[in-house]
Design a protein around this motif. Structure first.
Motif, PDB file in Angstrom:
ATOM      1  N   GLY A  30       0.809  -1.212   0.000  1.00 12.49           N
ATOM      2  CA  GLY A  30       0.000   0.000   0.000  1.00 12.49           C
ATOM      3  C   GLY A  30       0.841   1.259   0.000  1.00 12.49           C
ATOM      4  N   ARG A  31       0.178   2.370  -0.327  1.00 14.48           N
ATOM      5  CA  ARG A  31       0.781   3.702  -0.311  1.00 14.48           C
ATOM      6  C   ARG A  31      -0.107   4.622   0.510  1.00 14.48           C
ATOM      7  NH1 ARG A  31       4.322   4.707  -5.228  1.00 14.48           N
ATOM      8  NH2 ARG A  31       4.457   2.652  -6.201  1.00 14.48           N
ATOM      9  N   TRP A  32       0.530   5.487   1.271  1.00 11.02           N
ATOM     10  CA  TRP A  32      -0.202   6.436   2.094  1.00 11.02           C
ATOM     11  C   TRP A  32       0.439   7.812   1.931  1.00 11.02           C
ATOM     12  CZ3 TRP A  32       1.199   1.533   3.264  1.00 11.02           C
ATOM     13  CH2 TRP A  32       0.198   0.640   3.670  1.00 11.02           C
ATOM     14  N   VAL A  33      -0.374   8.854   1.927  1.00  7.78           N
ATOM     15  CA  VAL A  33       0.138  10.210   1.809  1.00  7.78           C
ATOM     16  C   VAL A  33      -0.645  11.133   2.713  1.00  7.78           C
ATOM     17  CG1 VAL A  33      -1.344  10.677  -0.201  1.00  7.78           C
ATOM     18  CG2 VAL A  33       0.675  12.110   0.205  1.00  7.78           C
ATOM     19  N   GLU A  34       0.073  12.020   3.374  1.00  6.19           N
ATOM     20  CA  GLU A  34      -0.537  13.050   4.205  1.00  6.19           C
ATOM     21  C   GLU A  34       0.146  14.375   3.908  1.00  6.19           C
ATOM     22  OE1 GLU A  34      -3.080  12.790   6.161  1.00  6.19           O
ATOM     23  OE2 GLU A  34      -3.308  10.601   6.276  1.00  6.19           O
ATOM     24  N   SER A  49       8.543  25.048  11.213  1.00  5.65           N
ATOM     25  CA  SER A  49       7.665  25.612  12.231  1.00  5.65           C
ATOM     26  C   SER A  49       7.221  24.540  13.215  1.00  5.65           C
ATOM     27  CB  SER A  49       6.431  26.256  11.590  1.00  5.65           C
ATOM     28  OG  SER A  49       5.535  25.265  11.106  1.00  5.65           O
ATOM     29  N   GLU A  50       6.942  24.947  14.446  1.00  6.82           N
ATOM     30  CA  GLU A  50       6.525  24.001  15.487  1.00  6.82           C
ATOM     31  C   GLU A  50       5.232  23.291  15.104  1.00  6.82           C
ATOM     32  OE1 GLU A  50       6.282  25.766  19.320  1.00  6.82           O
ATOM     33  OE2 GLU A  50       8.387  26.421  19.359  1.00  6.82           O
ATOM     34  N   SER A  51       4.299  24.031  14.510  1.00  2.06           N
ATOM     35  CA  SER A  51       3.010  23.425  14.174  1.00  2.06           C
ATOM     36  C   SER A  51       3.169  22.401  13.058  1.00  2.06           C
ATOM     37  CB  SER A  51       2.001  24.507  13.769  1.00  2.06           C
ATOM     38  OG  SER A  51       2.469  25.240  12.642  1.00  2.06           O
ATOM     39  N   ALA A  52       3.989  22.715  12.053  1.00  6.89           N
ATOM     40  CA  ALA A  52       4.200  21.765  10.956  1.00  6.89           C
ATOM     41  C   ALA A  52       4.940  20.532  11.436  1.00  6.89           C
ATOM     42  CB  ALA A  52       4.969  22.439   9.821  1.00  6.89           C
ATOM     43  N   VAL A  53       5.908  20.715  12.307  1.00  5.43           N
ATOM     44  CA  VAL A  53       6.638  19.572  12.866  1.00  5.43           C
ATOM     45  C   VAL A  53       5.699  18.685  13.670  1.00  5.43           C
ATOM     46  CG1 VAL A  53       8.355  18.903  14.594  1.00  5.43           C
ATOM     47  CG2 VAL A  53       8.922  20.629  12.876  1.00  5.43           C
ATOM     48  N   ALA A  54       4.846  19.305  14.483  1.00  5.89           N
ATOM     49  CA  ALA A  54       3.903  18.527  15.293  1.00  5.89           C
ATOM     50  C   ALA A  54       2.963  17.713  14.416  1.00  5.89           C
ATOM     51  CB  ALA A  54       3.107  19.453  16.206  1.00  5.89           C
ATOM     52  N   ALA A  55       2.445  18.338  13.354  1.00  8.63           N
ATOM     53  CA  ALA A  55       1.543  17.634  12.439  1.00  8.63           C
ATOM     54  C   ALA A  55       2.265  16.485  11.743  1.00  8.63           C
ATOM     55  CB  ALA A  55       0.984  18.604  11.407  1.00  8.63           C
ATOM     56  N   THR A  56       3.518  16.711  11.369  1.00  6.55           N
ATOM     57  CA  THR A  56       4.300  15.678  10.685  1.00  6.55           C
ATOM     58  C   THR A  56       4.622  14.522  11.612  1.00  6.55           C
ATOM     59  OG1 THR A  56       5.243  17.356   9.214  1.00  6.55           O
ATOM     60  CG2 THR A  56       6.398  15.253   9.371  1.00  6.55           C
ATOM     61  N   LEU A  57       4.959  14.813  12.855  1.00  9.43           N
ATOM     62  CA  LEU A  57       5.251  13.747  13.816  1.00  9.43           C
ATOM     63  C   LEU A  57       4.013  12.903  14.111  1.00  9.43           C
ATOM     64  CD1 LEU A  57       7.648  15.573  16.315  1.00  9.43           C
ATOM     65  CD2 LEU A  57       8.257  13.963  14.492  1.00  9.43           C
ATOM     66  N   ASP A  58       2.854  13.523  14.102  1.00 11.53           N
ATOM     67  CA  ASP A  58       1.611  12.749  14.242  1.00 11.53           C
ATOM     68  C   ASP A  58       1.464  11.743  13.104  1.00 11.53           C
ATOM     69  OD1 ASP A  58       0.828  13.937  16.590  1.00 11.53           O
ATOM     70  OD2 ASP A  58      -0.537  15.386  15.652  1.00 11.53           O
ATOM     71  N   VAL A  59       1.795  12.188  11.892  1.00 11.22           N
ATOM     72  CA  VAL A  59       1.751  11.283  10.738  1.00 11.22           C
ATOM     73  C   VAL A  59       2.767  10.160  10.904  1.00 11.22           C
ATOM     74  CG1 VAL A  59       2.197  11.105   8.255  1.00 11.22           C
ATOM     75  CG2 VAL A  59       0.874  13.026   9.147  1.00 11.22           C
ATOM     76  N   PHE A  60       3.959  10.493  11.380  1.00 12.38           N
ATOM     77  CA  PHE A  60       4.998   9.477  11.575  1.00 12.38           C
ATOM     78  C   PHE A  60       4.560   8.406  12.572  1.00 12.38           C
ATOM     79  CE2 PHE A  60       8.695  12.532  10.425  1.00 12.38           C
ATOM     80  CZ  PHE A  60       8.406  12.376   9.080  1.00 12.38           C
ATOM     81  N   ALA A  61       3.832   8.812  13.582  1.00 14.36           N
ATOM     82  CA  ALA A  61       3.344   7.822  14.546  1.00 14.36           C
ATOM     83  C   ALA A  61       2.473   6.791  13.847  1.00 14.36           C
ATOM     84  CB  ALA A  61       2.578   8.523  15.666  1.00 14.36           C
ATOM     85  N   GLY A  62       1.603   7.261  12.968  1.00 13.81           N
ATOM     86  CA  GLY A  62       0.752   6.344  12.216  1.00 13.81           C
ATOM     87  C   GLY A  62       1.545   5.498  11.245  1.00 13.81           C
ATOM     88  N   PHE A  63       2.521   6.112  10.568  1.00 18.15           N
ATOM     89  CA  PHE A  63       3.347   5.361   9.611  1.00 18.15           C
ATOM     90  C   PHE A  63       4.168   4.293  10.329  1.00 18.15           C
ATOM     91  CE2 PHE A  63       3.732   8.679   5.922  1.00 18.15           C
ATOM     92  CZ  PHE A  63       2.383   8.550   5.693  1.00 18.15           C
ATOM     93  N   GLY A  64       4.689   4.639  11.492  1.00 19.94           N
ATOM     94  CA  GLY A  64       5.454   3.661  12.253  1.00 19.94           C
ATOM     95  C   GLY A  64       4.605   2.473  12.644  1.00 19.94           C
TER      96      GLY A  64
END
Length: 295
Positions: A30-34, A49-64
């Motif tokens: 599968g492929r996933w994109v956020e 930016s702090e907000s962009a980093v926070a949003a990206t780390l949330d995505v990483f949690a799901g990808f992990g």
């Protein structure tokens, strides 16, 4: 846990979108994109930016979690333009590594171009006359079997630099186009067939096709010509961000930057002196995956 013999996982940490591919020698899982807009403002501040980093780390949690679920033991995360230019990337990488199970690798524009070319042309017998164009959020790559060039302009950067207003005026569009032309000036022109990869090209194909929903099968292999791209620039430049976000086939999170992407795409064909480009769903992710599977 889902049983898997040789699953590999590749995460592409882009300037605008974060993507994951899980695949094996036998089949793609599968492929996933956020879209997190990680690189918004980096051109101006030199910082994520702090907000962009926070949003990206949330995505990483799901990808992990997805990679754990599919028993992915070979993993690679690549970071591109936004991370190359961000002074605070090291702290971001540490947090990303904890969530993904692998520390991100900062790749150069040349490496990014190589992976894009490898992914887009894997099934082709003759690659000698192919030019691959990868329009990212922070950079645009041109690559052939023998040469590559990475230019520091992408959909996010061009939006931040010039196309901040929406709708955009004709003079703003021309200013943006001239800026791109100047940056492309040192890139060799094309001499063969062109392939466009990654989110800007695939999104433009979906919008041009007027799909009711994004459909990879319809997008893959679709040809965009100069008239298509001219119409896309004209149409998108007259729309607000809210109107753009309502286009059925477009991820609404791409709405703020897709006009800039269309301008760059139009200028890619102009610079290459080609009439059309074939859009491919195979790209950098596939190039990195091939490397992992071969190892």
């Amino acid at each position: 846990m889902v049983e898997s013999a040789l699953n590999v996982g590749v995460v592409d940490i882009g300037t605008n979108s974060i993507r994951l591919l899980i695949t094996s020698l036998q089949a793609e899982v599968g492929r996933w994109v956020e879209v997190t807009g990680l690189g918004h403002g980096v051109d101006r501040t030199g910082m994520l930016s702090e907000s962009a980093v926070a949003a990206t780390l949330d995505v990483f949690a799901g990808f992990g979690s997805l990679m754990d679920r599919y028993d992915v033991r070979r993993r690679k995360a690549i970071a591109t333009s936004a991370s190359r230019d961000a002074a605070n990337r090291d702290e971001f990488f540490v947090s990303a590594g904890d969530l993904l199970g692998v520390m991100p690798t900062l790749i150069t524009g040349a490496e990014e171009a190589f992976y894009a070319f490898t992914g887009a042309t894997r099934s082709m017998a003759d690659r000698s006359r192919v030019v691959v164009s990868d329009i990212g959020g922070g950079s645009t790559e041109f690559v052939t079997s023998e040469t590559s060039a990475s230019v520091d302009v992408g959909s996010v950067r061009l939006t931040d630099r010039i196309l901040v207003d929406r709708p955009s005026t004709a003079s703003q569009i021309e200013k943006a186009a001239q800026h791109v032309r100047e940056l492309f000036a040192g890139v060799p022109a094309g001499n063969g067939d062109a392939i466009g990869v990654a989110g800007t090209w695939t999104s433009l194909a979906a919008v041009s096709l007027q799909l009711p929903d994004y459909d990879r099968a319809s997008v893959h292999g679709h040809q965009l010509d100069r008239r298509d791209l001219e119409l896309l620039v004209h149409t998108l430049s007259g729309m607000t961000i809210e109107e753009t976000a309502s286009i059925p086939a477009l991820d609404p999170r791409r709405a703020p930057v897709i006009l800039a992407g269309a301008v760059i795409a139009r200028e890619v064909l102009h610079h290459l002196d080609m009439d059309e480009i074939k859009v491919s769903e195979r790209d950098t992710l596939d190039g990195v995956a091939a490397e992992l599977l071969a190892g």
